[in-house]
Each structure stands twice: as structure tokens, then as C-alpha cells.
Design a protein around this motif. Structure first.
Motif, PDB file in Angstrom:
ATOM      1  N   CYS A 111       0.863  -1.180   0.000  1.00  0.00           N
ATOM      2  CA  CYS A 111       0.000   0.000   0.000  1.00  0.00           C
ATOM      3  C   CYS A 111       0.900   1.230   0.000  1.00  0.00           C
ATOM      4  O   CYS A 111       1.819   1.331   0.828  1.00  0.00           O
ATOM      5  CB  CYS A 111      -0.886  -0.021   1.251  1.00  0.00           C
ATOM      6  N   ALA A 112       0.637   2.128  -0.934  1.00  0.00           N
ATOM      7  CA  ALA A 112       1.435   3.363  -1.002  1.00  0.00           C
ATOM      8  C   ALA A 112       2.919   3.046  -1.072  1.00  0.00           C
ATOM      9  O   ALA A 112       3.745   3.746  -0.501  1.00  0.00           O
ATOM     10  CB  ALA A 112       1.119   4.262   0.191  1.00  0.00           C
ATOM     11  N   GLY A 113       3.265   1.945  -1.733  1.00  0.00           N
ATOM     12  CA  GLY A 113       4.671   1.602  -1.913  1.00  0.00           C
ATOM     13  C   GLY A 113       5.298   0.887  -0.727  1.00  0.00           C
ATOM     14  O   GLY A 113       6.467   0.497  -0.766  1.00  0.00           O
ATOM     15  N   ILE A 114       4.503   0.668   0.325  1.00  0.00           N
ATOM     16  CA  ILE A 114       5.027  -0.028   1.511  1.00  0.00           C
ATOM     17  C   ILE A 114       4.537  -1.474   1.494  1.00  0.00           C
ATOM     18  O   ILE A 114       3.340  -1.726   1.398  1.00  0.00           O
ATOM     19  CB  ILE A 114       4.558   0.666   2.805  1.00  0.00           C
ATOM     20  N   ALA A 115       5.482  -2.424   1.574  1.00  0.00           N
ATOM     21  CA  ALA A 115       5.137  -3.839   1.419  1.00  0.00           C
ATOM     22  C   ALA A 115       4.932  -4.516   2.757  1.00  0.00           C
ATOM     23  O   ALA A 115       5.677  -4.276   3.705  1.00  0.00           O
ATOM     24  CB  ALA A 115       6.219  -4.557   0.635  1.00  0.00           C
ATOM     25  N   ASP A 116       3.886  -5.352   2.816  1.00  0.00           N
ATOM     26  CA  ASP A 116       3.682  -6.223   3.961  1.00  0.00           C
ATOM     27  C   ASP A 116       4.472  -7.513   3.700  1.00  0.00           C
ATOM     28  O   ASP A 116       4.906  -7.789   2.578  1.00  0.00           O
ATOM     29  CB  ASP A 116       2.171  -6.522   4.090  1.00  0.00           C
ATOM     30  N   THR A 117       4.680  -8.317   4.717  1.00  0.00           N
ATOM     31  CA  THR A 117       5.174  -9.681   4.553  1.00  0.00           C
ATOM     32  C   THR A 117       4.253 -10.425   3.586  1.00  0.00           C
ATOM     33  O   THR A 117       3.046 -10.183   3.589  1.00  0.00           O
ATOM     34  CB  THR A 117       5.142 -10.412   5.918  1.00  0.00           C
ATOM     35  N   ARG A 118       4.808 -11.310   2.781  1.00  0.00           N
ATOM     36  CA  ARG A 118       3.967 -12.124   1.898  1.00  0.00           C
ATOM     37  C   ARG A 118       3.488 -13.396   2.600  1.00  0.00           C
ATOM     38  O   ARG A 118       4.119 -13.839   3.565  1.00  0.00           O
ATOM     39  CB  ARG A 118       4.759 -12.543   0.642  1.00  0.00           C
ATOM     40  N   PHE A 119       2.394 -13.959   2.057  1.00  0.00           N
ATOM     41  CA  PHE A 119       1.972 -15.269   2.534  1.00  0.00           C
ATOM     42  C   PHE A 119       3.090 -16.269   2.251  1.00  0.00           C
ATOM     43  O   PHE A 119       3.754 -16.193   1.201  1.00  0.00           O
ATOM     44  CB  PHE A 119       0.690 -15.729   1.834  1.00  0.00           C
ATOM     45  N   ALA A 120       3.300 -17.208   3.169  1.00  0.00           N
ATOM     46  CA  ALA A 120       4.378 -18.193   3.040  1.00  0.00           C
ATOM     47  C   ALA A 120       3.950 -19.275   2.051  1.00  0.00           C
ATOM     48  O   ALA A 120       3.417 -20.315   2.436  1.00  0.00           O
ATOM     49  CB  ALA A 120       4.697 -18.797   4.398  1.00  0.00           C
ATOM     50  N   LEU A 121       4.200 -19.005   0.791  1.00  0.00           N
ATOM     51  CA  LEU A 121       3.736 -19.870  -0.292  1.00  0.00           C
ATOM     52  C   LEU A 121       4.228 -21.311  -0.122  1.00  0.00           C
ATOM     53  O   LEU A 121       3.488 -22.262  -0.381  1.00  0.00           O
ATOM     54  CB  LEU A 121       4.259 -19.278  -1.614  1.00  0.00           C
ATOM     55  N   ASP A 122       5.468 -21.456   0.305  1.00  0.00           N
ATOM     56  CA  ASP A 122       6.086 -22.784   0.319  1.00  0.00           C
ATOM     57  C   ASP A 122       6.062 -23.456   1.687  1.00  0.00           C
ATOM     58  O   ASP A 122       6.667 -24.511   1.868  1.00  0.00           O
ATOM     59  CB  ASP A 122       7.540 -22.669  -0.161  1.00  0.00           C
ATOM     60  N   ASP A 123       5.361 -22.866   2.624  1.00  0.00           N
ATOM     61  CA  ASP A 123       5.355 -23.422   3.984  1.00  0.00           C
ATOM     62  C   ASP A 123       3.917 -23.425   4.491  1.00  0.00           C
ATOM     63  O   ASP A 123       3.437 -22.456   5.068  1.00  0.00           O
ATOM     64  CB  ASP A 123       6.258 -22.564   4.889  1.00  0.00           C
ATOM     65  N   ALA A 124       3.243 -24.526   4.256  1.00  0.00           N
ATOM     66  CA  ALA A 124       1.812 -24.596   4.544  1.00  0.00           C
ATOM     67  C   ALA A 124       1.512 -24.324   6.016  1.00  0.00           C
ATOM     68  O   ALA A 124       0.518 -23.678   6.364  1.00  0.00           O
ATOM     69  CB  ALA A 124       1.249 -25.954   4.122  1.00  0.00           C
ATOM     70  N   ALA A 125       2.392 -24.798   6.902  1.00  0.00           N
ATOM     71  CA  ALA A 125       2.156 -24.600   8.344  1.00  0.00           C
ATOM     72  C   ALA A 125       2.235 -23.112   8.692  1.00  0.00           C
ATOM     73  O   ALA A 125       1.372 -22.577   9.396  1.00  0.00           O
ATOM     74  CB  ALA A 125       3.190 -25.394   9.148  1.00  0.00           C
ATOM     75  N   GLN A 126       3.267 -22.445   8.167  1.00  0.00           N
ATOM     76  CA  GLN A 126       3.416 -21.023   8.469  1.00  0.00           C
ATOM     77  C   GLN A 126       2.263 -20.225   7.854  1.00  0.00           C
ATOM     78  O   GLN A 126       1.744 -19.288   8.452  1.00  0.00           O
ATOM     79  CB  GLN A 126       4.758 -20.523   7.918  1.00  0.00           C
ATOM     80  N   LEU A 127       1.872 -20.637   6.663  1.00  0.00           N
ATOM     81  CA  LEU A 127       0.755 -19.953   6.000  1.00  0.00           C
ATOM     82  C   LEU A 127      -0.521 -20.072   6.844  1.00  0.00           C
ATOM     83  O   LEU A 127      -1.259 -19.100   7.031  1.00  0.00           O
ATOM     84  CB  LEU A 127       0.549 -20.537   4.593  1.00  0.00           C
ATOM     85  N   SER A 128      -0.763 -21.275   7.382  1.00  0.00           N
ATOM     86  CA  SER A 128      -1.937 -21.454   8.244  1.00  0.00           C
ATOM     87  C   SER A 128      -1.872 -20.533   9.453  1.00  0.00           C
ATOM     88  O   SER A 128      -2.877 -19.946   9.867  1.00  0.00           O
ATOM     89  CB  SER A 128      -2.032 -22.909   8.718  1.00  0.00           C
TER      90      SER A 128
END
Lengths: 381, 381, 381, 381
Positions: free
Chosen positions: B159-176
Motif C-alpha cells: 500500500c502506497a509503496g510499503i510492502a507487507d510480509t507475503r503469505f508463506a507460499l512454500d510453507d503450509a504450516a506457516q501460511l496457516s
């Protein structure tokens, strides 16, 4: 519906890689629309493999046979059924590894969905070969669009990390020149900047030589789309095009105009100012929004890019699972594959866009844009 | 159809910003599905403007009124009509500038399409207010999906050029864990990394203070989608989601998983190796393909990102055209507007994805996933 | 869509009488459904002309060729494309009278719709030959329905003014016996009362000998349709069946159960009283409503009748118009025609009903009725 | 889709008898089409109960409220949502007999389909009250059709065994006069022969006085439909009309033109000879086929008849089942009911036909027939 797209002008596709034929039923074409077999063959040729180290050695003639709906080079107004017979099939290549799920492919999802009854030979219905039917059907529509003053062209925006010049989003005159230049290129490797062609080809062949593959990006321009086409929500120009673009195997992203670049822009930069031409037409000074405001065409060029993931079929050894034995395994894929499908996918994307545009035009104008294309063209110039 | 999406589970939306009401008809819900008014209100609340300098001062209660299809907190099995009355409308703000086409808006395309008969007040049918109906309808489906074990969550990826952490695409547990963390946040500013929240808000307010606006990106995760959902071509998981995502005003691009990053990858990197879990389930070691192979869900999380262009309504003076006087003009937009719609759009995207997923599930399982969600959930774990 | 019926289970038909082939794409069949070639051939055989004075001397083998979607006698789960090649075509017969509009035929409406580009040979797309594709596609669905415990049968209720016994609307046991008796008749002249067969055939041949033709009525029974199938309004059981029935050339009316007889009844006679069986099942004492209340199946047999108009192709001289010369004219039709299509249309009606029922079942149960037909059958007994 | 009909011009209906409102979303109307509130009110009034012994004492104002899509008496081009609030509801009447399945009603099928979650009050979604929404939506389309030169009218062909004069199928001039005469009748009891009106009313009241009900037939004429409308198979004029006609509660049969009379005719009688008018137009000498050849309009009047079964709600005691107690029972229906719905159903049938015709016109002509009705009218005269 699963294999049908479009409501007013619809395409139903069928076929498996190693079955009898792939094909399509195109329904909703008005009667009397010319079907130019030469144009059709030229479109099919752009998708055709050449066995030149860039694409699969499985080379087929890809002759389109009309089963119905076309007589004496014109549409009859009823359903157009067409098929392309499968001739050069070597199913034996696949039988050897049938139990090993190919990473990046639909082998596992096919098991999950079809419980083992899928036609696994050559990827079956998932094979890129089915896109031959999409090109054949889309090319019939594209011919009609051309007569109505609408051009659609796709070039390789990026391949193996090498970028082509982009379409001139903000300069309609230059964009038209680019589209024209691409049209005069006789053969199927569509780039705007000729100096990138050889480096791209070299990079593709290098990847292939290593048993690997590369991805890229395609960029498509639609010129001449009349303002007012499309709908505010579910049938927006972008929704229809995106729906079809994601039906092309390997497409994993799409952006219109400035696309993901919008994330870091301010409204004062992103808005396309309206201007009045001396002739009294409304145009935009820039074209960040790629000819679409609120889902509806504004008369400016529609430009979009898709990303094509690297061909999943690679010869390098990969980790996988033996689905029948239920255990981890190693796989070295056999068969004949493209180290890069980006060049061949360009015409597929053009034809997919033609289907989307044809459906939207028919929703608004009924058959009129097809039966009186010259009148239609003049009214929209 | 223009305002209808979905074949087995369909939503028809209607309404204009300053008309009587916005609303929707949700058809295809089985009988007996609980409709949790509290959950619905919470979803509506996430989309609601707060008048806090981040969003428009037009604050409305957004109470969802069911006209049909829901009795005693359960679906009756027939069409669910719902409406949200428009209460806080100040049409006068718009009348002043009705002839001046707002850049980046649908004013011109509305003229082209509706020949002056459009409801121009407050953007009419193009207003973001119509997404309240999409949220209301989608939230009913989302509740049913949750009971069947499927979660959908969206956060502000940029947002406004400021990035949040991304969803952990390769780590299903962390994503959950990420998804769970977002669920416990009570209020409507969904970021994973709490340290970016204040900087984002500050940047939004700063743009607003300058009479300007900012864009951003949204990222959505779908957990628990059973393998086998979706179709190889036109009803691919990606096609359905993209179709709906581009129905959200301001979305100009979408990518799944590694998305545009695929352009510069090789197949050996891009392919997600299959692995067998000790329990005999097939998973992938990485998730570049975002849970979709060949258009069909493979059981891994589906993750996608959209780009949201900056709100076109800005107070800064802009070049434009007076459509009635047919001449160039200058415009300073009045009215009440959001300097950034990214935070409010998050729940819209979640609900749009819910509609896509609900339609695909119903195509495969009929009403069973709704009428016996616990059984369905167990069979797919 | 013009040539597509059904949303969850859809059939797209194509073909012209004298083109390359007629055919269809059947989409939405689950994977693993047996496709019994013998059963399919038996259905095709019932529609086949025999050159016996009852039907046209144009006798064709009508072999169904699967282009996709069927491997090893089972559906693969993807689109099933099938075609029946046209072999025995004598277009010359038609060229002679191309400008003379055949009364009762679609010659004039084809001109009005297709502006002269229609395939006029043999009636083109309007030819009854296209129903071969409908039978082929419908028979695949019918086979699946049978496995799920649903039977559909049609008999000649009236022909050339001679009436067959009617289905026993109010006696489910007798109706089942009638349906069973018809199933055991090997050949394509389906009557319940064997004593009417010869008189009917004699009357047909007599009309043919006079260069004339006769009409009749068909009656269809659907047994085993589970209660709860269908929708209150637009997708009512009656709406879906009627939609398809009127797609059969020559059908000009349809009635369910007591049908037009309701006009002169009182509610106290017309209502079917509910009764509880010793096993706790709800049945009706009579079946005037033909198994449908409020658009939804109630579990009793669904029975409907259609009227088939006399074949319009007759050899007798008729008044007509020369469409090209724009003047009145006289016409004596050449070519090969059926003096009565009622016997051949019976299987077409059965297969049309199968498509309607298959679509409705899939809407409610998804693929479950196809993938687990035995379970489905038991749950609905 | 369950509650949606039409693809190019679609109506989605919702509502329950005793819920908040019944209503509809009409989508696909072009912008700028006049919506004449007086005409709309007149159509609603024809369907309205009068409490005169002919219809239910439940009398409601039936005011149509537009929630969206209509501004200043014209369509805006976006989805038109309308609702009719339910005011006069006495649910208590129904509670008493909720467990007893009303014969001829959808009580049992609603249980089978909705598992007890249906809105049972007043018949819920199955109530004839929902046809108010069908009339409101259809009337908007009907107004547009009228401006384009297309008339649709329905009369009571038979009621309680008393027959009205039939439409003059074979005499277009007389038929036009009949249609005109019906238009000038101010009130909702549409008969051609005024001498049958009183006997019909007397017979209805007599049945009502005995606690019983009567059925009848409706006949509809469509004048001015241009030749070329409709499709050869699934979207035939007859298929579309029949689909909608069977969506009207109580319709159990439909026939076009000579209808079931074709069964006993010969081709030489049944064929409608073509003739050329002095102005060079093609007409038919007779009109057995009711203006449709091969599924496509030929420009002659389209005439069809439906049978309306007697209202199932009767006060006489009936055999039935107590669904909860699972045993046979006796039922005396309470509540307020029509001894005959034929008179009120006439406008419903007209509006249903308008929806079918509007959808077919839009498929062929897009929006042109709505946006330029006068031009359209002249071109088709």
C-alpha cells in the motif's frame, strides 16, 4: 460450463493429445461471414511446432477440417464444428512413466478429479495440443473482427529473461505502427525489436540442451474496439479476457496497461486525462488503464500482458511420487517437448482474446457487426 | 450475463450509489445452511468506510436486509435476495460537475454505453458501493465454506509503496498460522507485519492531505480446497477467480503463486516436486503453482495477488473534457472519496473468491458440501 | 445458447444433412461411467430408417464415432465429442427445387435468418438427421441413468389416427410392467397394444402411397426419478423436458399427466391424494400431476405426451412461392422422405428426456449419481 | 440457473408469499427505454386479486418499487431490481395444517427438496404470489416490445368447461381485430366472446361455493414477431416459450397452432402453403404451424394455448398424509384461495411470453430493437 466459453458467441472445445482428434464447436456466428482458409492456415501455422530446437519434434500438419457450419467459404449461420486429427502420436513414450506424477503437470490433479479414468496419453485433455482447437475457432472470429475494423496482435514481451520492446501504451500512432510491423512478419516468432530474436532463440536452445525449459511473457494489443463494449462488473472487458487467458495452459498472471505498476503510483499519475480531438472524439492523453474504464472499453487500445511459466516437461531428473506404489520416486521425463512454449502461445492468446471480444460485441450489437462489418467499421471510426 | 456470475451457485448484483438500495440475489444455496448474522455484519464492517482520513467520510450502517430465502437464520433453499439501503447520499456534490468526465472513472464509458441515460449520481452502478452487495452475498457463501473446512483470507500486500510480509507460499504450516493471525485481528486493516500498519496509514493520509490517492496490492489465500476442484480449460480455478477479481473496481492485474516471477525462471526451478506424506497424502515441496495444476486444485493452498490502482477520485485539478460542451476543460473533483481503497477492498476480494470457490464446489458435489459440511470436511482432510 | 442445452450436463449439437457429419459434444459426464457400445447402437438403430415403406429409403449405418472423451469403454471425464458421418447423400434431388419454399419446412425461415447462406441441401441443419446426434449424446446419459435406477421409455401413443393403449398413469405397478414389456421388444416400432401395430403400419403406407404423410403422438414415462429433483420456476421438471421436447423437429405440443384434460376438471378430482405406504414412503393415490408438484419431482412416475405433426415432405403438389423469382408457384417435392416419423422419433424423445433429467440430477447431486450409481439407487429406493 | 431465465435479457425472481417482498432483477435492458408506470400498474392490476368470489380475498396493492436501474421513467442500462412488498399476510391460517401435505401442492416436494427448511407460510416460494414479480419484470419488456411493433395478448380460451371463441389462426386481419378488442377491455377478465363472461363467472363462483375449484385454458397471440427470430433446436421459439410457460404454476400442457390436432391430420392438410403478397412479402395461406417453422418465426402470428389445472387449494375435505406423524390423515384447507386462477394467470402468460421474445430478439439484434424501436418497427413491417 466446463468446456464452453461465451454466451452469445460460444466455443466448445474437445479432444485429447493422443485421441482421434482435437476440435471445437463455434456457435453464434452469423450466416454469410467469409471463412478464409488461407488466413486460418496461417494462424494454425503460427502455433505449429517446427522441430527446430525451439519447439517439440512432434510436427503435425494441423489441417482444420470443418464438419459443419461452413459451405463455400462462408458460415451458414449454424454451429461450426471443426476438428484437427491427431496423426503423429507416440503413446509408448508415456506408458513407461504413467505412475510417476510429472511435477508442474496435471497428472496428480487428473487422478484427483478423474479417479484414474483420465486419458493419460500425452497429457490427454490437458495437452497444449487442445489449444489448436482454440486457435482454429478463434481464428474464424478473428477474421470477422478484422473485417469489422478490430485488430488483435500478440508479441513475445519477454523470453528466457530477455525483454522485447513493449507496446507503446501511450502513443496510439506508434502502437498502430508496431501492430502493422508484426503483421508483416511472415513467421511465428513475434518480436518488435528484431535484435532480441536471436538472443531469445539461443537462450531457449541452451535451456533445451540442458534438459531444462524457460518461461516468458506475452503482450497483446486490441485496436479498434468501440467505446461502450463490456459491462461494469462480471462481464467487464478485463474479466472476459482474463477468464480466457487463464484457460491457456501455463498462464499464471495477467495485467492490463500499467498493471502491477499501479501499486506504487498516485492517482494523479495513474489517471488518464481526457482530451478532445479536433474531430470531436474523446481520447485519453495517456493509457495507463489500457482502454478500459469501469470494465467498459473507452475506445483507446486495450493492452494486456500474461506470464507464461516454463514448460513443466523437462528432461532433468526430478523428485516426485509414484502414485500407484504410493511412495516417493525420481522421474526423468521422456517424450517430445518444447523447451519454451512462449513463441507458439502468442497466436493462442490472440485467438483467446478474439473470442472474448467477439462475445462482447455480439452481446451489444447482435449479429450486426458480422453481417454488416463495413457499416459497423465506419460507424465506429 | 451482465450482472450475474456463476452457474451452479450464482450471484446477481444490482444497485446504484444514490438509488434506493444496492443488493444481490444469491441463488443455488442448499436449504438449511446457517446464515450467521454476526459473521455477516463483521464482513460488512470490514468493507465499511470509517471517516478516519483513510476512507471516505460517507459512513453508512450497511445493514443487510434479507427480502427472501432466509428464515430463522437458515437458508430456505430458494433464491436469497438481500439489499442494503442507501441512506447517506449527497447527490448535489455530483451535479456540479456532471458534464466533466472524471479521469480514470467510468463517466465517459458510461456515456458511450448508456447514451446519457446512466444514473450518474455518485458513480451510479459503477460506484464501489455496489461491492457491498458482493460482500453480503459472498459472506453467506463464505460462512458455508468455513463449515466445510475451507478458509479464505486477504491481506494488504502493499500500500502506497510499503510492502507487507507475503503469505508463506512454500510453507503450509506457516501460511496457516498467518491466516489464523489475520482472523484474530478485530478490525479492517489486514496486515501480517504489524510494523507496516502505521507507515501505511501515514502514507495514505499524506496522499489524502495532498488531494491525491494511492494504490496497492492485495494477497488472498484459500486453504482447504479439495484436490480435483476446477476444470482444465474455461472453468479453471484461475479463470473463475480472475473473472471475479476483475469485477472488483480498480483491479488491473492478478497473479497466482510465483506469478510474473515465472517469466525469468527455468522449469527445473518452477516445477513443484511431489512428495508423499507419512499419512499417504500427495503434497508439493514448493508451491510456485499456488495449488493449481492444469486448472485444477491439487490440495495445496491457493494464493493470488491483485493490484489495486489508486482511487481515481482526487481533489487535485486534472485535465479533462466537458462532454456536453464538447471541449477540453479542467476538473477539481468534489464529493467524499477514499484516498486509498486497498484496505476496504480486502474483504471484497475474499468474498469474490468465496463465490468462485462455491460455484466450483457445487459443480462437482452438488449440494452435498453445503448440506453435510462436516462429512465433507472429514472426507477431504 | 443456440445449439447447447443444459448447464451442468450439456449437449452441443452440430451438423447438416448433407455435410461431412452430424455430431455432438456432451460435457459434464463424470469420469469412469461405462459407455456401452451395444446399448448405444441399439438406440441408434431405433432411430434408423429402414426403407420399408414406413420411413425414408435413405438408409445409413449411423455408426457413432467418438472423437474424444471415451477410452476403453468408459468416460474420461472430459468433453465427449462424437460424430456420425453422412454417407448416403443425394444432394441432386434438392437442387432442382431449391428456390421453391417447401410448405411446413424451414426453407423460408432459413432464408429470413441466414440470408441465403444456409446449407439448403437436404434441409441442412434443420434435417431430422441432426437428431441422430441428439440420440447418440442422450443415449450415453440414458445408460448412466439406468445404472442409477432411472428408466425412460417412449411409445407411439397415436399414429395416423389410431390410438395405442396409454401408460397406466394411476397404477405404478402396471406402468412398470408396460415399460418392461416395451424394453423387451427388439425392434423400433414401440406400441403397448400389439394389435394396433399392423393397422398403424398399414395406414402409414397408405398415406405414403398417396404421396401424403401422417402425424401422431408419443408418450414417455420416466420411472425412478427421486423426489426433490427440479426447481419451482425456470428449471422445473416440466420446463426442462418441454424445452428439449420442442427441440425435436415436428413437436408442436406437450402435456404432462392429465394434461389438457385438466381444463374440464375440478380441483377435487384433479388433486392427487397423498398416502403413506406400509414402508413409510409418501405416494399419491392417483397421478394426474404426472409425478411433478410445483415443478419438482414427487417420486411418482413422470409421464408426458407430445404431438408430432405429419411430415411436411409430401409428394403431392402444393401451393408455394418461388423465393428467388418472387412469385407464386407449385411444388412437387422430390427426394426421399418418411410418410411418418412418429416411430423413429420415439427414441429421440427418450434421449431428449434423458438429457433433461441428467442435467437436473447433476444440479442437485453433482457427479455423485454417476460415480456411485449403486449407492444412489439404494438411497432413492 | 434455478431462478434466472434468459441469457441476453434475463429475469431473476425471488420471494416468498409471507416474506418481506417478492421481486425480480431484470438484466439486459438497454439504456433509455421508457418505463411507463401507468402501463406497469395496469399489468399488475390484471393479475391482482379482487375478492369478488372469483379470486382470493387476499387483496394487495401490488405497488412495484424500483430499487435500481430506472431513473426518471427510463432504464439506465444496468440491472433493474424491483420488489413488491408483502403486506396482507395471515400466516396463522397455515400454521394449523403445516404437517398435513396439501394434495396437488408442492408441500411434499418442498420437504423432499428442502428437508424442512422451506418457508412453508403461504406456500412460500411456490406461491402464485411470486408471479407478481414475473409480471412486473415482463411488463417492462412488454412495453419495449410494443414500441418495437410487437404485441402480445392472452385471453381465457376455456374456463370451467365453458369455451371462449378461439383466436383466428388462419385470418391475420381478424386476429388483429381480436387482439385490439381485448386491448380496449379495461379490466382483467379477458374473453373474446362477451356472452361467455357471465357463465364463466357463475361457474367459478359455483365451484367456490362448493369448496371446490375449476381449471381452464389460456390462449396467447404474438403479433409482429419478425421472421428469422429463434433457433433450429434448443432455442427454438417454441422451446423458449414453453420453458417459461411451464414456470407458471398450474400450467400442465402447451400447444402451438393446431397443436394436438396435428395428430390426426395428413401432411397435405397440415402444411401451410406459402403465398406472395402484392407487396412482395411471403405469407402463409393457413397458420397451422402458428408462425414457427423449424423453430424459427416466419412472420405470421404465433399462437399458443396452455392448460391451467384447477387450483389445488380447495376447502373440501381431502385424503392426505401427516408428514411429521408419518400417517394417513384428512385435510380441510383453510386460508384464502382462488376458486379459479385462469383469469389472473392471463397477464402472467403474456408477460412470460414477453420475456421469451425479448431474449430471442436481443440474441439476434443486440440492443438495437430497444434503442431504436421505431427504425426496427419500420424495417420489419
Amino acid at each position: 460450463m466446463k468446456n464452453t466459453f461465451g454466451s452469445d458467441l460460444s466455443l466448445t472445445i474437445f479432444g485429447e493429445s493422443h485421441g482421434w482428434a482435437v476440435g471445437a464447436v463455434l456457435d453464434g456466428m452469423a450466416a454469410g461471414v467469409p471463412v478464409d482458409e488461407e488466413f486460418l492456415a496461417a494462424c494454425m501455422d503460427k502455433r505449429r511446432a517446427r522441430g527446430d530446437g525451439l519447439s517439440t519434434p512432434r510436427v503435425e500438419a494441423d489441417t482444420v477440417q470443418f464438419l459443419s457450419g461452413v459451405v463455400n467459404g462462408h458460415t451458414t449461420g449454424t454451429a461450426i464444428a471443426l476438428m484437427i486429427e491427431n496423426q503423429n502420436t507416440r503413446s509408448g513414450d508415456y506408458a513407461k512413466t504413467a505412475d510417476l506424477l510429472r511435477p508442474g503437470h496435471a497428472d496428480y490433479t487428473a487422478y484427483a478429479k478423474y479417479h484414474g479414468f483420465q486419458d493419460a496419453r500425452g497429457g490427454g485433455h490437458f495437452s497444449g495440443r487442445v489449444t489448436a482447437a482454440l486457435v482454429a475457432g478463434g481464428a474464424v472470429v478473428l477474421g470477422a473482427l478484422n473485417r469489422a475494423g478490430i485488430d488483435i496482435t500478440t508479441h513475445i514481451a519477454e523470453c528466457a529473461g530477455i525483454a522485447d520492446t513493449r507496446f507503446a501504451l501511450d502513443d496510439a500512432a506508434q502502437l498502430s505502427a508496431q501492430v502493422e510491423a508484426l503483421a508483416s512478419k511472415p513467421e511465428g516468432f513475434a518480436v518488435l525489436d528484431e535484435t532480441v530474436e536471436d538472443p531469445m532463440k539461443t537462450a531457449i536452445r541452451a535451456a533445451g540442451a540442458e534438459g531444462d525449459s524457460v518461461g516468458g511473457m506475452l503482450e497483446t494489443a486490441i485496436l479498434g474496439l468501440p467505446a461502450g463494449i463490456g459491462e461494469p462488473y462480471f462481464d467487464s472487458v478485463e474479466s472476459e479476457i482474463a477468464h480466457l487467458a487463464f484457460s491457456i495452459p501455463a498462464v499464471k498472471g495477467i495485467e492490463f496497461g500499467t498493471g502491477f505498476g499501479f501499486a506504487e503510483m498516485r492517482g494523479s499519475e495513474a489517471n488518464d486525462a481526457f482530451r478532445m480531438t479536433p474531430e470531436g472524439a474523446v481520447v485519453t492523453a495517456t493509457n495507463h488503464n489500457a482502454g478500459v474504464n469501469g470494465g467498459i472499453a473507452n475506445g483507446m487500445p486495450v493492452v494486456f500482458r500474461t506470464v507464461i511459466k516454463p514448460t513443466p516437461s523437462i528432461y532433468k531428473q526430478q523428485d516426485t511420487v509414484d502414485y500407484i506404489a504410493k511412495k516417493d520416486a525420481q522421474l526423468s521425463i521422456q517424450g517430445r517437448h518444447d523447451p519454451c512454449i512462449v513463441p507458439r502461445a502468442a497466436i493462442v492468446q490472440t485467438c483467446a482474446a478474439a473470442l472474448a471480444v467477439g462475445d462482447l460485441l455480439t452481446a451489444r450489437y447482435g449479429e450486426a457487426w458480422m453481417t454488416r462489418p463495413t457499416t459497423f467499421r465506419k460507424e465506429n471510426e
